[in-house]
Design an enzyme around this catalytic site. Sequence first.
Site, mmCIF file in Angstrom:
data_model
loop_
_atom_site.group_PDB
_atom_site.id
_atom_site.type_symbol
_atom_site.label_atom_id
_atom_site.label_comp_id
_atom_site.label_asym_id
_atom_site.label_seq_id
_atom_site.Cartn_x
_atom_site.Cartn_y
_atom_site.Cartn_z
ATOM 1 N N GLU A 56 0.869 -1.185 0.000
ATOM 2 C CA GLU A 56 0.000 0.000 0.000
ATOM 3 C C GLU A 56 0.912 1.244 0.000
ATOM 4 O O GLU A 56 1.932 1.255 0.679
ATOM 5 C CB GLU A 56 -0.830 -0.072 1.296
ATOM 6 C CG GLU A 56 -1.848 1.003 1.513
ATOM 7 C CD GLU A 56 -2.603 0.799 2.852
ATOM 8 O OE1 GLU A 56 -2.157 -0.007 3.714
ATOM 9 O OE2 GLU A 56 -3.643 1.451 3.037
ATOM 10 N N LYS A 71 -9.964 1.962 -1.489
ATOM 11 C CA LYS A 71 -10.096 1.294 -0.178
ATOM 12 C C LYS A 71 -11.402 1.673 0.512
ATOM 13 O O LYS A 71 -11.646 2.864 0.787
ATOM 14 C CB LYS A 71 -8.897 1.675 0.705
ATOM 15 C CG LYS A 71 -8.844 0.953 2.045
ATOM 16 C CD LYS A 71 -7.563 1.357 2.770
ATOM 17 C CE LYS A 71 -7.324 0.595 4.048
ATOM 18 N NZ LYS A 71 -6.040 0.984 4.675
ATOM 19 N N CYS A 126 -5.258 -3.516 2.586
ATOM 20 C CA CYS A 126 -4.915 -3.614 4.010
ATOM 21 C C CYS A 126 -6.111 -3.902 4.911
ATOM 22 O O CYS A 126 -6.617 -5.005 4.915
ATOM 23 C CB CYS A 126 -4.160 -2.348 4.440
ATOM 24 S SG CYS A 126 -3.134 -2.648 5.912
ATOM 25 N N VAL A 148 0.044 -2.715 10.693
ATOM 26 C CA VAL A 148 0.711 -2.416 11.960
ATOM 27 C C VAL A 148 0.193 -3.312 13.084
ATOM 28 O O VAL A 148 0.904 -3.578 14.048
ATOM 29 C CB VAL A 148 0.589 -0.923 12.346
ATOM 30 C CG1 VAL A 148 1.414 -0.055 11.408
ATOM 31 C CG2 VAL A 148 -0.857 -0.444 12.356
HETATM 32 C C1 ACM Z 1 -4.005 -0.203 7.192
HETATM 33 O O1 ACM Z 1 -5.139 -0.379 6.752
HETATM 34 N N1 ACM Z 1 -3.090 0.449 6.484
HETATM 35 C C2 ACM Z 1 -3.636 -0.715 8.505
#
Ligand code: ACM
Length: 274
Positions: free
Chosen positions: A38, A108, A141, A168
Amino acid sequence: MRVGYLQFGPIFGKKQANRERVADFLSDVKADLIVLPEFFASGYVFESREELMELAEEDGGESFAFLNDLSRRMGSAIVGSIAERDGDSCYNTCVLSSGGEIKARYRKVHLFDREKELFAPGDLPFDVYDLGGVKIGMMVCFDWVFPEAMRALALKGAQIVCHPSNLVLPYCPRAMITRCIENGVYAITTNRVGTEARAGLDLTFIGMSQVVGPRGEVLMRANEEEEDLRIIDIDPARADNKMITERNHLIDDRRPEFYDDICKRETPSPESFT
Ligand code: ACM
């Protein structure tokens, strides 16, 4: 089909240098599909919306053009996410470039933590793209924590889910094994490594990029700290077999009449939820 991940540590704001590193890593690689992390070009922890707007690019900007140039030169499809400026909004836009063109895009949908203050939530459906007869889906992510995302892709026939990440929290590498088992698909999660100490935060990204098979096999996995480029041969047709036992079909055996509430926005949360 040869697929792989490039796990590396982008330096925040150094878009040109980060793109050059990606190009260097991939210069001699022979593969059909490579997934980048990402925000492979910009880095992740934007101090402010102003900084984000400055580093974000309009559709067709330098990082889009870079992916197109790379996919044309390599003869390989490449997936990665880019901070995309669209009018007053910014999206976390995941693109699939192949043959020198952006063939598919996804913004996203499930924003993580501070991303809610910076980005607009995605406004494009989960969809699949036909790459030479192989059905490719994309999610980004934090979408991993919502099983609906991968299910939506599986219901559209995705065989391989590309999953650029900046993880993370520690859970995703394990959770994606379940996502793959319950949907009978492959997933390529590409995370980054390194730390970004900005905006009062000190985020360490967990690495552990991986390729998982349709029965939850971890086919390859990077470690937590090192940059790593790895390619593996997979058979996407394995993802068409949804029989997890002789009598159980992962898609046809669903009983949506017992859980159709999960797709209703207005489903109330019980009062005990905090
Ligand atoms: C994330 O969605 N970058 C943790």
